[in-house]
Scaffold this motif. Sequence first.
Motif, PDB file in Angstrom:
ATOM      1  N   THR A 223       0.836  -1.199   0.000  1.00 38.57           N
ATOM      2  CA  THR A 223       0.000   0.000   0.000  1.00 38.57           C
ATOM      3  C   THR A 223       0.871   1.250   0.000  1.00 38.57           C
ATOM      4  N   THR A 224       1.887   1.269   0.854  1.00 36.28           N
ATOM      5  CA  THR A 224       2.786   2.420   0.932  1.00 36.28           C
ATOM      6  C   THR A 224       3.432   2.712  -0.416  1.00 36.28           C
ATOM      7  N   GLU A 225       3.929   1.669  -1.076  1.00 34.51           N
ATOM      8  CA  GLU A 225       4.598   1.855  -2.361  1.00 34.51           C
ATOM      9  C   GLU A 225       3.633   2.354  -3.435  1.00 34.51           C
ATOM     10  N   MET A 226       2.446   1.764  -3.505  1.00 33.37           N
ATOM     11  CA  MET A 226       1.501   2.177  -4.539  1.00 33.37           C
ATOM     12  C   MET A 226       1.001   3.601  -4.305  1.00 33.37           C
TER      13      MET A 226
ATOM     14  N   SER B  11      -7.590  -0.488   6.508  1.00 31.24           N
ATOM     15  CA  SER B  11      -6.554   0.528   6.691  1.00 31.24           C
ATOM     16  C   SER B  11      -6.115   1.134   5.361  1.00 31.24           C
ATOM     17  N   SER B  12      -6.000   0.305   4.319  1.00 22.99           N
ATOM     18  CA  SER B  12      -5.586   0.828   3.013  1.00 22.99           C
ATOM     19  C   SER B  12      -6.640   1.767   2.440  1.00 22.99           C
ATOM     20  N   GLU B  13      -7.896   1.429   2.650  1.00 23.79           N
ATOM     21  CA  GLU B  13      -8.983   2.294   2.167  1.00 23.79           C
ATOM     22  C   GLU B  13      -8.906   3.669   2.824  1.00 23.79           C
ATOM     23  N   ILE B  14      -8.659   3.687   4.121  1.00 24.10           N
ATOM     24  CA  ILE B  14      -8.543   4.957   4.844  1.00 24.10           C
ATOM     25  C   ILE B  14      -7.356   5.761   4.335  1.00 24.10           C
ATOM     26  N   ARG B  15      -6.245   5.078   4.061  1.00 24.20           N
ATOM     27  CA  ARG B  15      -5.039   5.766   3.604  1.00 24.20           C
ATOM     28  C   ARG B  15      -5.242   6.386   2.227  1.00 24.20           C
ATOM     29  N   VAL B  16      -6.011   5.724   1.363  1.00 22.94           N
ATOM     30  CA  VAL B  16      -6.302   6.302   0.049  1.00 22.94           C
ATOM     31  C   VAL B  16      -7.066   7.609   0.211  1.00 22.94           C
ATOM     32  N   HIS B  17      -8.064   7.609   1.071  1.00 25.27           N
ATOM     33  CA  HIS B  17      -8.884   8.801   1.287  1.00 25.27           C
ATOM     34  C   HIS B  17      -8.061   9.946   1.883  1.00 25.27           C
TER      35      HIS B  17
ATOM     36  N   ILE C 124      -1.434  -3.009 -18.894  1.00 21.20           N
ATOM     37  CA  ILE C 124      -1.072  -3.316 -17.510  1.00 21.20           C
ATOM     38  C   ILE C 124       0.356  -2.847 -17.251  1.00 21.20           C
ATOM     39  N   VAL C 125       0.534  -2.060 -16.198  1.00 23.49           N
ATOM     40  CA  VAL C 125       1.861  -1.592 -15.784  1.00 23.49           C
ATOM     41  C   VAL C 125       2.156  -2.214 -14.415  1.00 23.49           C
ATOM     42  N   PHE C 126       3.174  -3.056 -14.365  1.00 28.85           N
ATOM     43  CA  PHE C 126       3.543  -3.726 -13.117  1.00 28.85           C
ATOM     44  C   PHE C 126       4.866  -3.166 -12.614  1.00 28.85           C
ATOM     45  N   VAL C 127       4.862  -2.625 -11.407  1.00 27.00           N
ATOM     46  CA  VAL C 127       6.078  -2.106 -10.770  1.00 27.00           C
ATOM     47  C   VAL C 127       6.447  -3.059  -9.639  1.00 27.00           C
ATOM     48  N   GLU C 128       7.558  -3.753  -9.791  1.00 31.07           N
ATOM     49  CA  GLU C 128       7.961  -4.714  -8.765  1.00 31.07           C
ATOM     50  C   GLU C 128       8.317  -3.988  -7.472  1.00 31.07           C
ATOM     51  N   SER C 129       8.003  -4.606  -6.359  1.00 29.90           N
ATOM     52  CA  SER C 129       8.241  -4.009  -5.047  1.00 29.90           C
ATOM     53  C   SER C 129       9.728  -3.736  -4.825  1.00 29.90           C
ATOM     54  N   ILE C 130      10.016  -2.672  -4.098  1.00 25.16           N
ATOM     55  CA  ILE C 130      11.405  -2.293  -3.796  1.00 25.16           C
ATOM     56  C   ILE C 130      12.115  -3.367  -2.989  1.00 25.16           C
ATOM     57  N   CYS C 131      11.373  -4.204  -2.280  1.00 27.87           N
ATOM     58  CA  CYS C 131      12.000  -5.231  -1.449  1.00 27.87           C
ATOM     59  C   CYS C 131      12.486  -6.424  -2.265  1.00 27.87           C
ATOM     60  N   ARG C 132      12.097  -6.508  -3.531  1.00 31.04           N
ATOM     61  CA  ARG C 132      12.553  -7.609  -4.379  1.00 31.04           C
ATOM     62  C   ARG C 132      13.848  -7.190  -5.062  1.00 31.04           C
TER      63      ARG C 132
ATOM     64  N   ALA D 262      12.306  -6.189 -18.465  1.00 36.51           N
ATOM     65  CA  ALA D 262      11.941  -5.203 -17.453  1.00 36.51           C
ATOM     66  C   ALA D 262      12.692  -3.897 -17.671  1.00 36.51           C
ATOM     67  N   LYS D 263      12.037  -2.802 -17.296  1.00 33.33           N
ATOM     68  CA  LYS D 263      12.644  -1.477 -17.376  1.00 33.33           C
ATOM     69  C   LYS D 263      13.105  -1.062 -15.982  1.00 33.33           C
ATOM     70  N   TYR D 264      14.274  -0.383 -15.945  1.00 30.91           N
ATOM     71  CA  TYR D 264      14.823   0.077 -14.666  1.00 30.91           C
ATOM     72  C   TYR D 264      15.010   1.585 -14.738  1.00 30.91           C
ATOM     73  N   PHE D 265      14.330   2.308 -13.820  1.00 25.43           N
ATOM     74  CA  PHE D 265      14.419   3.759 -13.776  1.00 25.43           C
ATOM     75  C   PHE D 265      14.993   4.236 -12.448  1.00 25.43           C
ATOM     76  N   GLY D 266      15.560   3.314 -11.657  1.00 25.19           N
ATOM     77  CA  GLY D 266      15.986   3.661 -10.321  1.00 25.19           C
ATOM     78  C   GLY D 266      14.860   3.402  -9.335  1.00 25.19           C
ATOM     79  N   ARG D 267      15.021   3.926  -8.143  1.00 26.67           N
ATOM     80  CA  ARG D 267      14.020   3.712  -7.105  1.00 26.67           C
ATOM     81  C   ARG D 267      12.815   4.627  -7.351  1.00 26.67           C
ATOM     82  N   LEU D 268      11.636   4.045  -7.405  1.00 26.19           N
ATOM     83  CA  LEU D 268      10.411   4.804  -7.626  1.00 26.19           C
ATOM     84  C   LEU D 268       9.614   4.979  -6.356  1.00 26.19           C
ATOM     85  N   THR D 269       9.830   4.120  -5.370  1.00 27.28           N
ATOM     86  CA  THR D 269       9.047   4.179  -4.142  1.00 27.28           C
ATOM     87  C   THR D 269       9.944   4.337  -2.933  1.00 27.28           C
TER      88      THR D 269
END
Length: 213
Positions: free
Chosen positions: A54-57, A82-88, A166-174, A206-213
Amino acid sequence: MEVMYLGLAIPAAVAIFVVSRALYLIIQIISSNCHLEKHASLRTMLCIGSGGHTTEMLRISKKLDLHKYQDRLYIVADNDTSSEIRVHKSIEKGTNYAISKIPRSRNVRQSYITSVFSTLYATLHTVPVVYTFKPDVIFCNGPGTCIPICIVAFMLRCMFLLDCRIVFVESICRVRTLSLSGKILQYFADVMVVQWPSLRDVCPRAKYFGRLT
């Protein structure tokens, strides 16, 4: 007898067409770059996970041009309040967005065998959501919630009922390996983005643009 053969021939022809169309799209996705029509705005679906996903997205969402990517539909798991509240609270303050809840396809520590059935259940609930909203683009970053969404969008595209990317951004932890969602969606996502250069050896497209999140 002829009626029976005709009744079998039509579903078989439809199945062959859908499979052929799916293979054609997969080859096209893997071998070419994503192209979106130059619309003034793009109906956008964002798959929100839970916790770190949720934080990354939400960080990715904050970087979007909200005038370009509208209307927006956020997808959250039905047990993720909790994610719903964070979006709002953290992003959306306007009116060009909505939140839709779907069953979670896989819970934490759920076995892969049982997750097959829960994913099918979630997929059935996802069909009317995707078909009704008709997104032009879907953003996701790895939670299990995104798998039913992307599968349904791809199948509707196979049947010419939807033209969605579809745009898939792999998590920073991977760092060295793709997530399970990434391993699946590398064949369906029009754009694969990784946040560590080492992952380009795992997924060459895969495309690499550096850290996005």
